[in-house]
Structure formats: structure tokens, C-alpha cells
Scaffold this motif. Structure first.
Motif, PDB file in Angstrom:
ATOM      1  N   TRP A 321      34.343  55.192  -4.445  1.00 42.80           N
ATOM      2  CA  TRP A 321      34.462  56.649  -4.475  1.00 42.80           C
ATOM      3  C   TRP A 321      33.415  57.296  -3.575  1.00 42.80           C
ATOM      4  N   GLY A 322      32.191  56.763  -3.578  1.00 41.69           N
ATOM      5  CA  GLY A 322      31.142  57.328  -2.737  1.00 41.69           C
ATOM      6  C   GLY A 322      31.485  57.247  -1.263  1.00 41.69           C
ATOM      7  N   PHE A 323      31.958  56.084  -0.809  1.00 38.27           N
ATOM      8  CA  PHE A 323      32.323  55.957   0.599  1.00 38.27           C
ATOM      9  C   PHE A 323      33.621  56.694   0.904  1.00 38.27           C
ATOM     10  N   GLN A 649      27.438  68.464  -0.009  1.00 38.79           N
ATOM     11  CA  GLN A 649      28.782  68.405  -0.590  1.00 38.79           C
ATOM     12  C   GLN A 649      29.138  66.987  -0.996  1.00 38.79           C
ATOM     13  N   ASN A 650      28.794  66.032  -0.141  1.00 44.33           N
ATOM     14  CA  ASN A 650      29.071  64.636  -0.451  1.00 44.33           C
ATOM     15  C   ASN A 650      28.264  64.178  -1.663  1.00 44.33           C
ATOM     16  N   PHE A 651      26.998  64.567  -1.716  1.00 44.29           N
ATOM     17  CA  PHE A 651      26.147  64.168  -2.826  1.00 44.29           C
ATOM     18  C   PHE A 651      26.618  64.809  -4.126  1.00 44.29           C
ATOM     19  N   GLY A 652      26.927  66.108  -4.082  1.00 45.60           N
ATOM     20  CA  GLY A 652      27.402  66.776  -5.293  1.00 45.60           C
ATOM     21  C   GLY A 652      28.711  66.201  -5.796  1.00 45.60           C
ATOM     22  N   SER A 653      29.648  65.941  -4.876  1.00 43.92           N
ATOM     23  CA  SER A 653      30.929  65.357  -5.279  1.00 43.92           C
ATOM     24  C   SER A 653      30.728  63.962  -5.855  1.00 43.92           C
ATOM     25  N   ALA A 654      29.796  63.205  -5.264  1.00 44.85           N
ATOM     26  CA  ALA A 654      29.524  61.864  -5.787  1.00 44.85           C
ATOM     27  C   ALA A 654      28.953  61.931  -7.196  1.00 44.85           C
ATOM     28  N   ILE A 655      28.074  62.885  -7.442  1.00 44.31           N
ATOM     29  CA  ILE A 655      27.495  63.034  -8.788  1.00 44.31           C
ATOM     30  C   ILE A 655      28.591  63.335  -9.803  1.00 44.31           C
ATOM     31  N   VAL A 703      24.952  58.196   6.452  1.00 41.24           N
ATOM     32  CA  VAL A 703      25.618  56.976   5.992  1.00 41.24           C
ATOM     33  C   VAL A 703      24.729  56.229   5.007  1.00 41.24           C
ATOM     34  N   CYS A 704      23.457  56.147   5.338  1.00 40.06           N
ATOM     35  CA  CYS A 704      22.530  55.396   4.488  1.00 40.06           C
ATOM     36  C   CYS A 704      22.331  56.082   3.138  1.00 40.06           C
ATOM     37  N   ILE A 705      22.274  57.409   3.131  1.00 44.80           N
ATOM     38  CA  ILE A 705      22.141  58.120   1.866  1.00 44.80           C
ATOM     39  C   ILE A 705      23.395  57.932   1.024  1.00 44.80           C
ATOM     40  N   THR A 706      24.569  57.975   1.678  1.00 39.82           N
ATOM     41  CA  THR A 706      25.817  57.700   0.960  1.00 39.82           C
ATOM     42  C   THR A 706      25.796  56.299   0.365  1.00 39.82           C
ATOM     43  N   MET A 707      25.290  55.346   1.139  1.00 37.58           N
ATOM     44  CA  MET A 707      25.181  53.974   0.658  1.00 37.58           C
ATOM     45  C   MET A 707      24.215  53.878  -0.518  1.00 37.58           C
ATOM     46  N   SER A 708      23.117  54.640  -0.472  1.00 41.08           N
ATOM     47  CA  SER A 708      22.131  54.576  -1.551  1.00 41.08           C
ATOM     48  C   SER A 708      22.698  55.086  -2.860  1.00 41.08           C
ATOM     49  N   ILE A 709      23.674  55.999  -2.798  1.00 35.26           N
ATOM     50  CA  ILE A 709      24.303  56.493  -4.022  1.00 35.26           C
ATOM     51  C   ILE A 709      24.993  55.347  -4.750  1.00 35.26           C
TER      52      ILE A 709
END
Length: 815
Positions: A321-323, A649-655, A703-709
Motif C-alpha cells: 500500500w505504501g509503494f 500527502q503520501n505520508f498522511g495517506s500511508a498513515i 522514495v527512501c522515506i516511502t520505503m521507511s514507512i
């Protein structure tokens, strides 16, 4: 072998008409070593002579000799000689600057970026940069950079096509060899070279997946060998790496078949899938070890999958889901391809882990007593247990005692050593008050450092981040950033809905738009504007009896204007309607373009501000439907403005997504809260620490922050899920039970993940370096959260206590 004995490419083959022609251009930027003025006669003449010497250049490739003439554009009068007309301007410029009287010549206006010779404009903005100008006409005083061009044209025969990169390298070597004797600096550039360099990053990085795989294989084997045969699972662990590679083969085969590109950003994807896949295997093996060895194989497998399967599913869904969110919300095609490849790779890895790898564990479980699948290796033979032959009679006392001893050992299966250490030594140690105090003090420092890092991180997107540190293109990017992309920025404005130029009000409003574009902060002004309209209006005044308003669209006049030698340069700028359906003297222009120049845009912040200002101006004239193009990558600027909102937006949606996934699989409010809290803490820390290590907010770090999630969920979900499922009542007992089950697998997973990226620092590229830093930071910070701060927090906040009556009854029973 002498130079005469070297075989040369046969000329008939090189000129074969059966091959399509390939056309290209190589630019060479020349500047002084102290960034001084290069527009002086001595240097201009020297550069022209060097350009002539370049025509005699030759080189060796695959034991064949190639000449400059094999690749250059030929002279019309002499097909065996190269054309050097693109650099003849150096000779003319030498004469102009040598005689100061030329500046007073009324027929010569030496302005920038358009000079006028007998009132005819000549664009010189693409040959000189870093220009010093003076006066209202922007008369050139000096410049920092001059450009030489080499036009390439050759048939794409196999020999020439394979030798072309070597030809470019020979040109670069020729100019570099002249630096010492001339005191100048030469910076080559070619658009195809940029593509080759991006490909070189992939070619350099991807082969390191082999040593990474070997390191991981060695680690998983040796970290799963145990003196206790049933606990030893080296072959089963080794097959987890095989499972990951099967998922990678399927991912690449499917997506490459569908046309997905493999770019430099995506070159780190195999290392990421290797880390994620092996992590899941450690959890499954850890869950298998803590099951009762006396249970049937099928029952043990069911219990292990019930224990680890949910955790694996949670982490797979969150990673996918994160990626997936990264693919949707991040506008960069390179990042989107990376996210798509990784998301599909995670899905295939889950498929193979839950089918192929579970079957491998089940097969090994059938031979647990013999050491698992290791007993299938020929050189491995399990040593039989030695017995003392004092009495061979079945009914003897020794046989009875030995049988009772074996029965007692079977009733009490041995615990795995490291699982036992996490339960009996580590868990009680971190639950002590003093250890908690020190631990949370360290976390407070971590929190401050992370928050400060998040406040100082800057948005910075530059092409230099996508090529190797030692690439020649790095030198070009530095020069281009300072001069080439700063001066003579000449956007092309496309007018898709032209006004009726017979209407004075519309004509005035259009001229107002052009005037405002000519007078922004970084504008050169009217001298740089190329607009066919004004020249056509002057053209109409030369005819008696012609009204410049009513006769504006007279087809005869339009045809004569655009066909004349003096104005034919404007012909490609105008598109006409099909005139057979339009009455003569009625508007017949469908669209047209014009240009005006800007300079001094020597930073991406200035370029961003200028582009946004131009777009704002154009939006105020919607009736003309104008857009711009042909400037320094507006896509990079759009990324600069969108990357921070896209990251949030990506971080909030991932949360939000992680919250719902955690609610489904961990039906406990406290556990869900801990998962989300840990996810936010790890992601914040990764972002902040990357900033302190010199990373910027760009597509690579995004990309790396998305990966860290995804990694953050891995560390927190396993601990929270196991703590929630623990059958014990007191917090201390739950903590010991949790760390016994997942402590060692988490440590194994983090270690294997770091081993997977150990070779990456050998790749001298920013994007690979940031990926390596991110993985190391995530693993270290994730371990601190998963094995220290999170267990301490859960045990401290767990207010569920066993009633005193039950404690009293339990004490009586035990006594």
C-alpha cells in the motif's frame, strides 16, 4: 603494429545506403580556468584553430582505426572533408573584437542574445553564456563561456554504431589534452551521453546484487545453525533467498513485458525486495521454533503460520500500500516506476513466501529429528547417539533408566538458545526502572535531532543527483547550472488561439502581454524578442495602397512575406488554417509562436520563481490560450513545487491506510495506537537524520522515506501483534513472551537487511548513497523502536494486572 598496419573501417561499408542515418550533436563549452572573460581575440582565434585540429582526430576501437570523417557531417563541396561551419563564428568574432571600430558601425548591433547585421537578427544566445552587457541594447562587453558544436551524421552500421561512444570519448580526450597548453577548461556534453550515464548507474549498481545475495546467504545459513538438531534450519533459511529471487524474476518478467522502464532510481529495488523477503522468512522460522516439537508436523505448521502469517500479511499489505500510494501521488515517472516495481515485487514475494517457502519449511519439519533439510545433503550425516553397552538386555535397569531419561527429554523440548536469551536476560534487563529512564532520555534526544532535521531539509532537485559522482556530466551540470541554464533562457510561447489582428483592442491586449513578458525581473527586454507580427507590420508599410489593418490577412502579402529570404526564418513559427474554406483577407492563422529571452537565472529558486511568474501572466490572458515550453526542464521545477505536498500527502495517506490494516489484523486499540505512533516516529527520524547527513528533499529521498514507512511497520507490527496475542497476564511476562518469539527474528531481519546493502557504498552515486543511508538508519532506528522503546512503553502503559485472589490461589497451587 604501426599506424599504417592498423585496419581501417572499409569506406563502402560506412557509406552503405542500406543503413539509416543517425544524426546527433556534441557540444563543447570552453571557459577560462579562473572564470574570466573569454571573448578576447587571442582566445577566440585559438579555439577556432583547435576546432580545425579536431577534424584530424582518430582513435582505435576493437583493433580498427576510425577517423573523425567517419562520423561528421561532410562538406558539400568535398564529401571526404568534414564541415566546420558551426564553429566559423569564432573566426568572425575574433575579427569583430580585434577591431574596436566595428562597434561604431551602424550596420552592426552587437547585442545579446540577438545581434543585428544590416537589421537582420542573428541569435547568438546558444553560443555564448555568462555574458556581461551594457546599455539599453544589451551590448556585449564580455562572456564567461563560448560553445563549439560538432554535428554528427553517419549510417547506423553495426561497426559505426558500436564505435560511436568511443568516438565521443576520443573527442573529449582531444579537448582535455589541450587544457594544459591553452590555460582553458573544456566541458563536453551530449544528450545521448546523459542517457548513457543513466544507464551506467544501473549497470554499476545492479551487479552488486550478486555479492549482496552471497552475503545474505552466508548470514541466513550461519545464523540458523544450532547445536540442537530440531532448531537448526540453515537450508530452510537458504531457500528463503531463492524464494526472493523467484519473485524478482517474475516481477521483472511481467513488468518489462508490459513496458515498464528500469531507471537508475529503480536500480535499488532488487536490494529492497531481498531485504523484505528474507525478513518474512526469519519470522516464519522463529514461529516454527517456538512450537511444541511433540505436535504433528501439520499442527506445528498451522500454529507457526497463525503466529507469523498475520504479521507477514500486515507488513506485506503495508509495504504494498505504501509503494502503491507513492505510485499514485508522486508525479515523477522515475519514482512511479520504482514504486510500481517494488509494489509488484512485494506481492510476488508474498505469494512465494506463503506457497513455495512454506512448503520448504513443511518438508524440513518432517525431518526435524534428523536436522531438517540439511539431512538431504550427502556430506551431512547426523551422528547417532552413543549408548553405553553395560547391559543389552531389554529389561535391564540401565535400559529402563535410559528409556525414562529419553521420555523425560521428549516431554521437555529444548528452547532455542537466542530465543531463551531474549526471554530470560534481555527482556528483564530493559524492564528495569533505571534502564527505562536512560532509554527514554536517549529517545528524547533522538526526537529533538529528528525534528530539527525535518525543519532544515531543503527541496533541491538537480540532474547531478541522477548520475555518478565521478561522471564527466557532473562537470557539465556545474557549468550549466552557473551559466548555460542561467543565461539566454528563451522560452517558446505557443499562442493556440490567435487574436484577430484587425481588431485594434485585441491587438493592443496581445502587445500588452508581450510587453509584460519582456519586463519581468530577469527579462533581457525587447531586443531579445522574436515575433513575426512586428516584422510583418513593417513589411506591410512598404506597400503603397495597402492598409495594414484591413489587408492584414491578404494571402498574397502573407505568402510574399514568408517566402522572402529576409523573413523566411519566421515561416516555421506560424501555422495556417486550410485557406480553401476561408475567404481572402479573413483570419487564416491557426496558431503561432514567439520568443523572448531572460538571463541571470543562476539558481533553481530563481528559475522556479520565473516560471511561476510567466505562467501567472499567461493565465491572465485566457482568450489567447498561451503556454510555454523549450526551457530548462520545467518538469524539475514542477517537482520542486509539488514534492513537499506530495510527500505530506503520501505520508498522511500511508498513515490512514496503516491504521485500517492494523485495525483489521490487530483488533486492539492500544496496539493500533502503538503501531501508528512508531510509524510516525521512525519516519520522522529517518527524514531528519537524512537531512543531517546532507540529503535534500527530492525524488530520491522521497522514495527512501516511502520505503521507511514500510520498514517502520515491519518493526512495530510484529511486536505489537505478538504482545497482543500473548497468553500471559502481567506486563513483564508478556514482554518476555513477546521478545522470546520475535526478538531474535527482528534482529536477524535488520542484520540481513543491512548486509543486503553493504556493497552499495562502492557505487559512487547520490541516489544509491541515499538509499544505503536510509536502509542503515531505518534498521538501527527500527531496532531501537522494536526491541527497546516500544516494548518498554507497552509494558509501562499496560495497566492490566492479575487480581490478588487469583495470585493467592496460584501461589497455593504452586506451593
Amino acid at each position: 603494429m604501426t599506424d599504417e598496419e592498423v585496419p581501417h573501417l572499409p569506406q563502402p561499408l560506412a557509406l552503405s545506403p542500406n543503413y539509416p542515418m543517425y544524426n546527433d550533436m556534441v557540444r563543447l563549452y570552453a571557459l577560462t580556468k579562473d572564470d574570466g572573460n573569454i571573448l578576447v581575440p587571442e582566445k577566440l582565434g585559438l579555439l577556432y584553430n583547435l576546432s580545425l585540429g579536431m577534424l584530424d582526430n582518430n582513435f582505435m576501437f576493437n583493433n580498427q582505426k576510425y577517423n573523425y570523417t567517419d562520423f561528421c557531417v561532410k562538406d558539400k563541396d568535398n564529401p571526404m572533408k568534414c564541415n566546420n561551419l558551426p564553429n566559423i563564428w569564432l573566426l568572425h568574432a575574433e575579427l569583430l573584437f580585434k577591431d574596436p571600430n566595428h562597434r561604431s558601425n551602424p550596420n552592426l548591433q552587437f547585442s545579446y542574445p540577438v545581434m543585428y547585421l544590416f537589421q537582420r537578427p542573428k541569435d547568438i544566445g546558444n553560443v555564448i553564456y555568462g555574458v556581461n552587457v551594457t546599455g539599453e541594447t544589451h551590448e556585449i562587453v564580455g562572456a564567461k563561456v563560448v560553445t563549439m558544436h560538432t554535428f554528427i551524421s553517419f549510417p547506423q552500421s553495426p561497426h559505426l554504431w558500436s564505435a560511436y561512444p568511443a568516438f565521443r570519448d576520443s573527442l573529449y580526450a582531444y579537448w582535455k589534452s589541450k587544457e594544459a597548453e591553452t590555460g582553458l577548461r573544456f566541458v563536453p556534453h551530449n544528450e545521448r551521453a546523459m542517457d548513457d550515464e543513466l544507464r551506467a548507474v544501473i549497470v554499476t549498481a545492479v551487479p552488486y546484487a550478486i555479492p549482496s545475495t552471497i552475503l545474505m546467504m552466508l548470514f541466513v545459513v550461519f545464523s540458523n545453525i544450532s547445536a540442537d538438531g530440531p532448531k537448526s534450519k540453515p537450508i530452510e533459511a537458504l531457500l528463503s533467498v531463492v524464494s526472493v529471487w523467484l519473485s524478482l524474476f517474475c516481477t521483472f518478467g511481467l513488468l518489462f513485458f508490459l513496458g515498464v522502464a528500469f531507471n537508475p532510481v529503480a536500480s535499488t529495488m532488487p536490494f529492497l525486495i531481498l531485504a523484505i523477503g528474507v525478513d518474512d522468512a526469519f519470522l516464519l522460522l522463529g514461529a516454527w521454533r517456538v512450537t511444541d516439537e511433540r505436535l504433528p508436523n501439520e499442527k506445528r505448521l498451522g500454529l507457526a503460520m497463525a503466529e507469523a502469517g498475520t504479521s507477514i500479511t500486515i507488513t506485506t499489505l503495508t509495504d504494498f500500500w505504501g509503494f502503491g500510494l507513492g505510485y499514485v501521488f508522486i508525479g515523477s515517472p522515475a519514482v512511479q516506476d520504482f514504486c510500481l516495481l517494488t509494489a509488484v515485487g512485494v506481492a510476488f514475494d508474498f505469494l512465494f513466501q506463503t506457497t513455495f517457502y512454506v512448503a520448504c519449511v513443511a518438508l524440513g519439519g518432517r525431518r526435524d529429528k534428523e536436522g531438517g533439510l540439511l539431512c538431504c545433503v550427502r556430506w551431512w550425516k547426523k551422528k547417532p547417539v552413543k549408548s553405553v553397552e553395560l547391559d543389552k538386555q531389554p529389561g535391564s535397569q540401565l535400559a529402563i533408566e535410559a528409556g525414562e531419561k529419553r521420555e523425560e527429554e521428549e516431554e521437555k523440548p529444548k528452547d532455542a538458545l537466542l530465543h531463551k536469551f531474549m526471554r530470560d536476560q534481555y527482556a528483564p534487563a530493559i524492564n528495569r526502572p533505571m534502564v527505562k529512564l536512560i532509554s527514554f532520555a536517549v529517545y528524547f534526544v533522538y526526537l529533538i535531532v529528528g525534528i530539527l532535521g525535518c525543519t532544515i531539509i531543503d527541496v533541491d532537485i538537480s540532474p547531478k543527483k541522477y548520475v555518478r559522482d565521478n561522471s564527466p556530466i557532473q562537470e557539465f551540470v556545474a557549468v550549466a547550472d552557473k551559466y548555460v541554464w542561467a543565461d539566454n533562457v528563451m522560452p517558446t510561447f505557443f499562442v493556440m488561439r490567435p487574436p484577430d489582428f484587425r481588431d485594434e483592442q485585441l491587438r493592443t491586449r496581445f502587445n500588452e502581454l508581450v510587453y509584460r513578458l519582456e519586463h519581468t525581473e530577469y527579462s533581457i527586454g525587447r531586443v531579445s524578442t522574436t515575433l513575426w507580427l512586428w516584422r510583418y507590420q513593417q513589411f506591410l508599410t512598404d506597400f503603397r495602397g495597402v492598409d495594414s489593418v484591413t489587408d492584414f490577412y491578404d494571402r498574397t502579402l502573407l505568402r510574399e512575406f514568408f517566402d522572402s529570404f529576409e523573413y523566411q526564418e519566421f515561416r516555421p513559427q506560424v501555422k495556417f488554417h486550410l485557406t480553401q474554406n476561408i475567404t481572402n483577407k479573413e483570419p487564416c492563422i491557426r496558431a503561432f509562436t514567439f520568443q523572448t529571452s531572460y538571463y541571470g537565472l543562476n539558481s533553481w529558486d530563481k528559475r522556479t520563481a520565473a516560471l511561476l511568474e510567466w505562467r501567472s501572466l499567461l493565465s491572465q490572458y485566457p482568450e489567447f490560450d498561451v503556454f510555454l515550453s523549450n526551457i530548462f526542464s520545467p518538469f524539475l521545477i514542477d517537482q520542486r513545487t509539488q514534492i513537499a505536498p506530495a510527500a505530506m500527502q503520501n505520508f498522511g495517506s500511508a498513515i490512514i491506510a496503516m491504521f485500517f490494516i492494523a485495525v483489521i489484523f490487530i483488533p486492539d486499540v492500544e496496539s493500533v495506537f502503538y503501531v501508528i505512533l512508531t510509524l510516525m516516529s521512525i519516519s520522522m527520524g529517518v527524514c531528519g537524520l537524512l537531512a543531517h547527513m546532507g540529503s535534500d528533499l527530492d525524488s530520491v529521498s522521497l522514495v527512501c522515506i516511502t520505503m521507511s514507512i514500510g520498514f517502520a511497520v515491519d518493526f512495530s507490527a510484529h511486536v505489537c501483534y505478538r504482545y497482543h496475542r500473548s497468553e500471559y497476564i502481567t506486563p513483564g511476562a508478556k514482554l518476555r513472551d513477546t521478545l522470546e518469539s520475535v526478538g531474535w527474528p527482528l534482529l536477524q531481519a535488520a542484520t540481513s537487511t543491512m548486509l543486503a546493502v553493504v556493497p552499495l557504498p562502492l557505487v559512487p552515486a547520490y541516489l544509491v548513497r541515499v538509499f544505503f543511508q536510509t536502509v542503515i538508519i531505518v534498521c538501527i532506528v527500527g531496532l531501537l523502536h522494536g526491541l527497546l522503546w516500544l516494548p518498554q512503553l507497552m509494558a509501562m502503559c499496560d495497566m492490566k494486572r492479575t487480581p490478588l485472589r487469583e495470585l493467592h490461589q496460584r501461589t497455593l497451587v504452586q506451593s
